[in-house]
Motif scaffolding. Structure first.
Motif, PDB file in Angstrom:
ATOM      1  N   VAL A 274     -16.926  -3.600   5.296  1.00  0.00           N
ATOM      2  CA  VAL A 274     -15.587  -4.320   4.994  1.00  0.00           C
ATOM      3  C   VAL A 274     -14.610  -4.036   6.425  1.00  0.00           C
ATOM      4  CG1 VAL A 274     -13.646  -5.088   3.448  1.00  0.00           C
ATOM      5  CG2 VAL A 274     -15.717  -3.736   2.597  1.00  0.00           C
ATOM      6  N   ARG A 275     -14.262  -5.232   6.806  1.00  0.00           N
ATOM      7  CA  ARG A 275     -13.318  -5.250   7.979  1.00  0.00           C
ATOM      8  C   ARG A 275     -11.793  -5.665   7.069  1.00  0.00           C
ATOM      9  NH1 ARG A 275      -8.852  -6.982  10.717  1.00  0.00           N
ATOM     10  NH2 ARG A 275      -9.015  -6.702  12.950  1.00  0.00           N
ATOM     11  N   ALA A 276     -11.005  -4.524   6.651  1.00  0.00           N
ATOM     12  CA  ALA A 276     -10.050  -4.730   6.027  1.00  0.00           C
ATOM     13  C   ALA A 276      -8.798  -4.922   6.960  1.00  0.00           C
ATOM     14  CB  ALA A 276      -9.800  -3.686   5.138  1.00  0.00           C
ATOM     15  N   PRO A 277      -8.040  -6.148   6.731  1.00  0.00           N
ATOM     16  CA  PRO A 277      -6.800  -6.283   7.744  1.00  0.00           C
ATOM     17  C   PRO A 277      -5.944  -5.336   7.368  1.00  0.00           C
ATOM     18  CG  PRO A 277      -6.819  -7.964   5.816  1.00  0.00           C
ATOM     19  CD  PRO A 277      -8.372  -7.071   5.695  1.00  0.00           C
ATOM     20  N   SER A 278      -5.496  -4.852   6.216  1.00  0.00           N
ATOM     21  CA  SER A 278      -4.325  -4.010   6.186  1.00  0.00           C
ATOM     22  C   SER A 278      -4.611  -2.551   6.809  1.00  0.00           C
ATOM     23  CB  SER A 278      -3.597  -3.727   4.681  1.00  0.00           C
ATOM     24  OG  SER A 278      -4.659  -4.050   3.783  1.00  0.00           O
TER      25      SER A 278
ATOM     26  N   GLU B   2      -7.646  -1.856  -0.248  1.00  0.00           N
ATOM     27  CA  GLU B   2      -8.342  -2.023   0.931  1.00  0.00           C
ATOM     28  C   GLU B   2      -8.382  -1.144   1.770  1.00  0.00           C
ATOM     29  OE1 GLU B   2      -7.867  -6.750   2.415  1.00  0.00           O
ATOM     30  OE2 GLU B   2      -6.415  -5.338   3.124  1.00  0.00           O
ATOM     31  N   VAL B   3      -7.139  -0.557   2.122  1.00  0.00           N
ATOM     32  CA  VAL B   3      -7.008   0.502   3.114  1.00  0.00           C
ATOM     33  C   VAL B   3      -8.219   1.510   2.861  1.00  0.00           C
ATOM     34  CG1 VAL B   3      -5.588   2.066   4.299  1.00  0.00           C
ATOM     35  CG2 VAL B   3      -4.764   0.138   3.721  1.00  0.00           C
ATOM     36  N   ASP B   4      -8.178   2.080   1.879  1.00  0.00           N
ATOM     37  CA  ASP B   4      -9.066   3.263   1.678  1.00  0.00           C
ATOM     38  C   ASP B   4     -10.449   2.864   1.206  1.00  0.00           C
ATOM     39  OD1 ASP B   4      -7.094   4.992   2.103  1.00  0.00           O
ATOM     40  OD2 ASP B   4      -6.670   5.564   0.204  1.00  0.00           O
ATOM     41  N   ARG B   5     -10.565   1.807   0.716  1.00  0.00           N
ATOM     42  CA  ARG B   5     -11.574   1.052   0.128  1.00  0.00           C
ATOM     43  C   ARG B   5     -12.432   2.129  -0.791  1.00  0.00           C
ATOM     44  NH1 ARG B   5     -11.688  -0.889   5.475  1.00  0.00           N
ATOM     45  NH2 ARG B   5     -12.927   0.693   5.941  1.00  0.00           N
TER      46      ARG B   5
END
Lengths: 209, 383
Positions: B344-348, B380-383
């Motif tokens: 995942v390329r997480a924007p935040s 999303e940051v830590d997934r």
């Protein structure tokens, strides 16, 4: 220790309400629960939604979210507790003043939920701190949270403060501190607090031959 | 406070006589950290001289879990990545798998996806307004307005998907259900009501003295540094760089709509707040066009396989312009039913990497605003 209904009926017109101290204290405690402002994951958004205009948790006296555990009565474990976070959750619980209550909100806080198979997810916060109410759902709707809150109020209203079956916080032998697990190399140490977490072992019955 | 805390060494500060440094650990339980984020801050008086973010308090093994099951099995987990806007996450994942397996999406499904994504953008930006005002001390009132509007859109999502938040709605090659009767009429009503709501909110906010004092000239960075840092979304556009995947690399059917990309000028926190207002107005425009042009037809490609779905060997990277920035999924297939690699390329997460650069030299109170203006979601940051 029941109150004589006849006496209560006679005094009522005079504006005197007869009740026991126990129910008065419990009524006070259950009517102004201050939750801790503490969100872990997705459920926290539904927790916020429950305090907002549409669901309005203030109706039940529980809208004063305190960021400090010292001022809170109720810990809403709203979301996934990871192994890195679990020691902090227990520490925050220890910092709360008695009487204190815990609601495990959502599947993750109850058992790990959809992330149970993950290597970094605690399989239920009840392994370390005593949980009063569990609210299933992923995430539970705000109505479910309100229902859980009402269930907690009912539970508090029925608490015994004296006698043999008194609640933990009224018992001089009861503890307010629970051991904080260590974030070890492979897992939390210990993996559970066996004094409060003793589920029945799962027994797979052998097929009778 | 925390056992695994690495001692804060500040090598750049060695050799000075200044021993007045104060180390503050903000979070993970802190009212302004938007979840379980932690910052180790070194202060000289009130000024930030060092800031070290600590991640991982919500690491839920998304990628590993997704690699352990079939492709569709990961779809509900994408809901829980950025849990304020599940439907855009769904779309990004569905888009990646469609790219990987070469699945066509019917016209009606594309329109439905656009409608849902733009409604999600409205939710995200509206909730953002409430949260950032909360960070500035207006805890409650702005959030009340924001969540009032959010609930209206969540009711629509519930009618359609069956869940308020965790929609699990998109499928490879379309959507799960068709739109219920009267749903478009409700969307239309929301679009009509949203403009006046934004006017009201803007009136409350734009000239607000506290907002101006606390957000203007706070957290600026040179645009080159933002680009080099991989920052995307409203954060980047607030600094005046016109980069929106809906225009740059139109996925789905975004090339059919008439909308503009709002740009900021200075890139401070105030611009970041205002750009989200403008984006919401553009979203309303897209929504209006989409519901007017919604065609009849299939809501899912009838040839798309849900069970025993095996994409060919290869890899694909699908990305969309999520409300927070570029949201992408990189999938590697080894020809079996399970993804070999799911990333995942997480924007935040990427936007957060420049946090220290934005905060250095400012006051501790500004850190809270800057963090709020990045608009992170810890899932999303830590997934």
């Amino acid at each position: 220790m029941a109150i004589d209904p006849k006496l209560a009926g006679e005094l009522k017109p005079a504006g005197i309400h007869v009740t026991s101290f126990e129910s008065l204290i419990n009524w006070g405690r259950s009517s102004s629960l201050w939750p801790m402002q503490f969100g872990l994951a997705c459920c926290a958004i539904e927790m916020i939604a429950a305090t907002m205009a549409k669901y309005d948790m203030a109706r039940f006296g529980a809208e004063v979210f305190r960021p400090s555990p010292r001022q809170a009565d109720l810990m809403l474990v709203a979301g996934t507790v990871t192994k890195k976070m679990a020691p902090l959750v227990v520490r925050l619980y220890n910092q709360m003043a008695e009487p204190k209550y815990v609601i495990a909100m959502g599947a993750c806080a109850i058992s790990g939920g959809p992330f149970k198979q993950g290597y970094n997810v605690l399989k239920g916060i009840d392994r370390y701190i005593p949980v009063d109410i569990v609210i299933p759902g992923c995430p539970p709707r705000p109505e479910a949270l309100l229902d859980g809150l009402l269930a907690l109020r009912k539970k508090i209203a029925g608490e015994k403060l004296i006698g043999d079956h008194r609640v933990r916080h009224a018992d001089p032998k009861g503890t307010a501190e629970f051991p904080v697990p260590e974030y070890g190399a492979h897992d939390l140490q210990p993996a559970a607090n066996r004094e409060i977490w003793n589920p029945d072992p799962v027994v797979h019955e052998e097929a009778a031959d | 406070m925390i056992s695994d805390a690495t001692p804060l060494s500040a090598p750049t500060l060695e050799g000075t006589d200044d021993d007045q440094l104060l180390r503050v650990s903000l979070g993970p339980q802190h009212p302004s950290t938007h979840g379980v984020f932690r910052m180790n801050v070194v202060l000289d008086g009130e000024t930030v001289v060092r800031l070290k973010p600590v991640f991982g308090y919500l690491h839920r093994n998304h990628e590993k879990i997704a690699e352990g099951g079939p492709y569709l099995h990961a779809m509900p987990y994408t809901d829980r990545l950025d849990y304020i806007c599940p439907l855009t996450n769904n779309w990004a994942y569905a888009l990646s798998v469609e790219k990987l397996a070469g699945i066509e999406v019917p016209e009606r499904a594309e329109y439905m996806r656009v409608i849902l994504a733009e409604l999600t953008r409205l939710i995200n930006h509206t909730a953002f307004m409430g949260f950032i005002l909360g960070d500035m001390g207006a805890w409650g009132s702005a959030l009340m307005y924001a969540f009032r509007e959010r609930e209206k859109i969540l009711d629509l999502f519930e009618d359609l998907t069956g869940a308020r938040m965790m929609a699990n709605f998109m499928r490879f090659g379309g959507c799960r259900y068709d739109l219920p009767e009267g749903w478009i009429g409700q969307v239309s009503r929301i679009i009509d009501d949203y403009g006046p709501f934004l006017d009201e909110m803007e009136q409350l906010l734009i000239g607000n003295e506290i907002l101006l004092a606390r957000a203007q000239d706070v957290g600026q960075l040179p645009p080159e540094q933002l680009v080099n840092g991989g920052v995307t979304g409203p954060m980047l556009r607030a600094a005046g760089i016109s980069y929106d995947l809906r225009k740059v690399e139109p996925y789905g059917i975004y090339d059919r709509f008439d909308f503009r990309i709002p740009l900021g000028e200075k890139g401070d926190c105030y611009d970041r707040i205002m750009i989200r207002f403008l984006e919401m107005r553009e979203s309303l425009k897209i929504l209006r066009q989409a519901i007017d042009a919604l065609p009849e037809g299939d809501f899912i490609n009838p040839k798309a396989k849900l069970r025993n779905f095996k994409p060919p060997v290869g890899d694909a990277y699908g990305r969309i312009e999520g409300p927070k920035g570029e949201l992408g999924f990189h999938l590697i297939s080894d020809g079996t039913t399970d993804p070999y690699r799911f990333r995942v390329r997480a924007p935040s997460f990427v936007n957060l990497t420049l946090l220290e650069d934005m905060c250095l030299g400012l006051d501790l109170a500004d850190v809270v605003i800057i963090l709020g203006s990045i608009d992170i979601v810890l899932g999303e940051v830590d997934r």
